[in-house]
Design a protein around this motif. Structure first.
Motif, PDB file in Angstrom:
ATOM      1  N   TRP A 396      -8.712  -1.664  11.463  1.00  0.00           N
ATOM      2  CA  TRP A 396      -8.286  -0.282  11.619  1.00  0.00           C
ATOM      3  C   TRP A 396      -8.731   0.498  10.400  1.00  0.00           C
ATOM      4  CZ3 TRP A 396      -3.801   1.355   8.558  1.00  0.00           C
ATOM      5  CH2 TRP A 396      -3.261   0.309   7.783  1.00  0.00           C
ATOM      6  N   GLY A 398      -8.118   2.067   7.387  1.00  0.00           N
ATOM      7  CA  GLY A 398      -7.016   2.052   6.420  1.00  0.00           C
ATOM      8  C   GLY A 398      -7.276   2.975   5.239  1.00  0.00           C
ATOM      9  N   PRO A 401      -3.880   4.893   3.990  1.00  0.00           N
ATOM     10  CA  PRO A 401      -2.985   4.025   3.216  1.00  0.00           C
ATOM     11  C   PRO A 401      -3.609   3.553   1.902  1.00  0.00           C
ATOM     12  CG  PRO A 401      -3.036   3.332   5.501  1.00  0.00           C
ATOM     13  CD  PRO A 401      -4.049   4.430   5.372  1.00  0.00           C
ATOM     14  N   GLU A 457       3.371  -5.230   5.511  1.00  0.00           N
ATOM     15  CA  GLU A 457       2.058  -4.639   5.789  1.00  0.00           C
ATOM     16  C   GLU A 457       1.437  -4.079   4.513  1.00  0.00           C
ATOM     17  OE1 GLU A 457       2.695  -3.228  10.423  1.00  0.00           O
ATOM     18  OE2 GLU A 457       3.705  -2.108   8.847  1.00  0.00           O
ATOM     19  N   TRP A 458       2.282  -3.504   3.669  1.00  0.00           N
ATOM     20  CA  TRP A 458       1.749  -2.992   2.405  1.00  0.00           C
ATOM     21  C   TRP A 458       1.185  -4.114   1.538  1.00  0.00           C
ATOM     22  CZ3 TRP A 458      -0.157   1.407   1.515  1.00  0.00           C
ATOM     23  CH2 TRP A 458       0.411   2.582   2.024  1.00  0.00           C
ATOM     24  N   VAL A 461      -2.108  -4.798   2.661  1.00  0.00           N
ATOM     25  CA  VAL A 461      -3.070  -3.798   2.178  1.00  0.00           C
ATOM     26  C   VAL A 461      -3.482  -4.131   0.744  1.00  0.00           C
ATOM     27  CG1 VAL A 461      -3.416  -1.353   1.644  1.00  0.00           C
ATOM     28  CG2 VAL A 461      -2.137  -2.008   3.711  1.00  0.00           C
ATOM     29  N   LEU A 498      -9.492  -2.133   7.273  1.00  0.00           N
ATOM     30  CA  LEU A 498      -8.512  -3.187   6.976  1.00  0.00           C
ATOM     31  C   LEU A 498      -8.283  -4.024   8.225  1.00  0.00           C
ATOM     32  CD1 LEU A 498      -5.843  -1.167   4.948  1.00  0.00           C
ATOM     33  CD2 LEU A 498      -7.607  -2.686   4.049  1.00  0.00           C
ATOM     34  N   ARG A 500      -5.799  -5.903  10.772  1.00  0.00           N
ATOM     35  CA  ARG A 500      -4.407  -5.830  11.180  1.00  0.00           C
ATOM     36  C   ARG A 500      -3.796  -7.201  10.976  1.00  0.00           C
ATOM     37  NH1 ARG A 500      -2.554  -1.652  13.318  1.00  0.00           N
ATOM     38  NH2 ARG A 500      -4.427  -0.802  14.294  1.00  0.00           N
TER      39      ARG A 500
END
Ligand code: ADP
Ligand code: ZN
Length: 595
Positions: A396, A398, A401, A457-458, A461, A498, A500
């Motif tokens: 996706w 990213g 973010p 999720e962070w 990242v 990024l 998923r």
């Protein structure tokens, strides 16, 4: 030799070309993955050429097994190392001088002793084989200073062919082997490094021991395997944990008494279904064919190391799993080790480069195998047998973010403050906890701007930005800092793709149970014969004090069970049954098959 001594039908890959080169007196450098069949490349020439093949190997603890295995084939082999008594050594020396040895295994430090050189000069040498040749390379991960002295072999015995072998195959390592061992004139043989039967999987670390247990219970019940941990303490804890869960697990690390280590190694090699929990001190040269999984509970320090360690799975060619769990904490602890490592800045840069490559492998959205092979300079198509192939991660955009996260790091840096991932994520999520409040970080413009993702999720990242080198860990405290490339993202000049995060524990249930059973399919009566043969093998091995696979591999027993031979000549046609084993065990096997 291949047929009569080893009982095999055909050479594999480049074996024939390598053997021709050495038999004709030429030097060779052989880069072949673990399980590729390197040993035959020097064993056959040693038998063909006049004199004794001298094999330099760092694997003292395995020399006895190697010599036993050759003995079972009817090959006259012996070793000299520091574990022997004087009288044992004298006996081997006398046999060598009398020309009664086909192969002589030596620890590298032996060759730095003048006595050994004099001894070797008193006999006839067919060839020098330098096994685990990457040990000469300081770039590699297994450097042994004694290997540097091996350059003298060429000076002393210019007419004796040398063959250097390794499963570590980056161009850098190969170049260093050539220059340090003076192998400029050697013919180089580079095999494909692909190990198609190994399935590669890398997962985000959550509760590592639980994750490991699930893997062992669901996919590898009763299978032999290796679990690698970084520290001695976690080796001990993990072994204890598995034992409590009724899985036979033994610890192995450099802090254990030598006697305990060799007893554990011996049990792992001889008993079925033992799990070895170890630091990387364990495994080099282990030729147990039926290791069904290699699990890493900590991030390996380099792709080369990872490849070597995972390569110990599935040497018999049957399906095997390479599984790795890694998390942010791994990156931080490795950064710490690099910072505190001895050696100059160049050395630390090298370690960092290794870590970066390992991270990139972990976070790739491409085929793991293709990425691994690319690291070794070999091209490959997506394999269909790794986690990214079987459940392709979605990517996706990213960029936003990433910008949020990088600007949080930048804002903190602006205040001359530096924090680790946990704190930065708290800020993004708007967690006004005590620490955040006390530090006044609720006032930051980035406070609470990242609620579209959750903490997990962070963290994903952060890991991926690290892997893409858009972010860096500055020290052993996990402090996050921007890199040269970060600015382009912050300025919107570069987008960030990024992956998923895969939903937790969503492994397909169509997964096969124990993978060993797949080699040759047997019907029910065949399966019964196979079990009888295994029972016979285990009794015979015990009596002879050898690991069972030295007698026959599972694959050979399966073929015997499926072809149900009734005569010695039928039995001799089975791959893996050579003349010596046929004479020694043929009648017993026929009796077992007949029931
Ligand atoms: P390496 O040292 O490269 O890791 P080995 O020499 O131990 O690998 O060989 C791996 C396995 O393959 C061994 O069990 C060996 O007996 C088997 N093997 C090697 N060459 C052949 C061949 N030409 N045919 C059948 N089996 C072979
Ligand atoms: Zn793949």
């Amino acid at each position: 030799m291949l047929r009569t001594v080893f009982g095999y039908d055909a050479f594999r890959g480049e074996q024939a070309a390598i053997i021709d080169t050495v038999v004709a007196g030429g030097d060779a450098l052989v880069l072949m993955p673990t399980g590729g069949g390197k040993s035959l490349c020097y064993q056959v020439p040693a038998l063909v050429r006049e004199g004794t093949g001298v094999v330099v190997s760092p694997l003292i603890a395995l020399m006895q097994d190697q010599v036993d295995a050759l003995g079972a084939l009817g090959v006259r082999a012996a070793f000299l190392n520091s574990s022997q008594r004087l009288d044992e050594r004298r006996e081997v020396e006398a046999a060598y001088l009398a020309g009664e040895l086909d192969l002589l295994y030596l620890a590298p430090e032996r060759l730095t002793v003048p006595d050994t050189v004099r001894l070797l000069e008193g006999g006839r040498i067919a060839l020098f084989a330098i096994d685990e040749a990457h040990c000469v390379s300081s770039w590699g991960h297994d450097f042994r200073p004694d290997y540097l002295a091996l350059a003298m072999l060429h000076e002393r015995w210019p007419d004796v062919p040398r063959i250097a072998l390794t499963a570590t195959a980056t161009a850098a390592t190969a170049a260093e082997i050539v220059s340090r061992l003076k192998l400029e004139d050697a013919t180089q043989f580079v095999a494909s490094f692909d190990r198609p039967n190994i399935e590669y999987r890398i997962v985000a670390k959550d509760e590592p021991r639980r994750q490991l247990l699930t893997l062992l219970r669901d996919e590898h019940p009763g299978d032999a395997g290796i679990v690698y941990c970084l520290s001695r303490k976690s080796v001990e804890q993990t072994a204890a944990f598995l034992n409590k869960e009724r899985i036979t697990a033994l610890p192995y690390h450099a802090g254990l008494d030598a006697g305990v280590r060799s007893a554990n190694q011996s049990r792992f090699l001889r008993e079925p279904g033992v799990v070895m929990v170890a630091t990387i001190a364990f495994g080099m040269g282990i030729d147990k064919p039926d290791v069904r999984f290699v699990a890493h509970l900590d991030l390996p320090k380099s792709v080369e190391g990872y490849y070597q360690e995972t390569g110990r799975a599935g040497r018999d060619g049957a399906p095997a799993t390479a599984w790795l769990a890694y998390g942010l904490a791994d990156v931080v602890s490795q950064r710490k080790m690099i910072d505190s490592s001895e050696g100059d800045a160049a050395h630390r840069r090298r370690l960092s480069a290794h870590l970066d490559a390992m991270l990139a492998l972990c976070e790739t959205v491409e085929c793991r195998r293709a990425q691994l092979l690319a690291y070794f300079g070999q091209a490959a198509e997506p394999c269909g047998n790794c986690d990214t192939c079987t459940s392709p991660p979605q990517t996706w955009d990213g960029t936003v973010p990433a910008q949020k996260l990088l600007s949080a790091v930048w804002r903190l840096a602006d205040r001359r403050q530096r924090y680790g991932a946990g704190h930065v994520v708290d800020i993004l999520l708007g967690n006004a906890n005590e620490r955040v409040t006390q530090l006044g970080h609720t006032d930051l413009t980035v406070f609470g701007i990242g609620t579209e993702l959750d903490a997990n999720e962070w963290r994903g990242v952060v890991r991926q930005l690290l892997a893409q080198q858009l972010l860096a860990v500055a020290d052993g405290y996990g402090t996050l800092v921007l890199t040269e490339s970060s600015t382009a993202v912050l300025r919107g000049e570069r987008t960030v793709a990024l992956r998923r995060e895969a939903p937790r524990a969503a492994r397909s249930s169509s997964r096969k149970k124990s993978s060993a059973a797949e080699a040759v399919a047997l019907d029910a009566p065949g399966e019964a014969v196979f079990e009888r043969l295994r029972a016979w093998r285990s009794a015979t091995a015990k009596e002879a004090g050898m690991p069972p696979y030295v007698i026959f591999h599972d694959a050979t027993l399966r073929q015997i069970a499926s072809s149900a031979p009734t005569s010695l000549s039928d039995l001799g046609a089975v791959s893996g049954v050579g003349a010596n084993k046929l004479a020694k065990w043929g009648p017993a096997i026929l009796a077992v098959v007949a029931g």
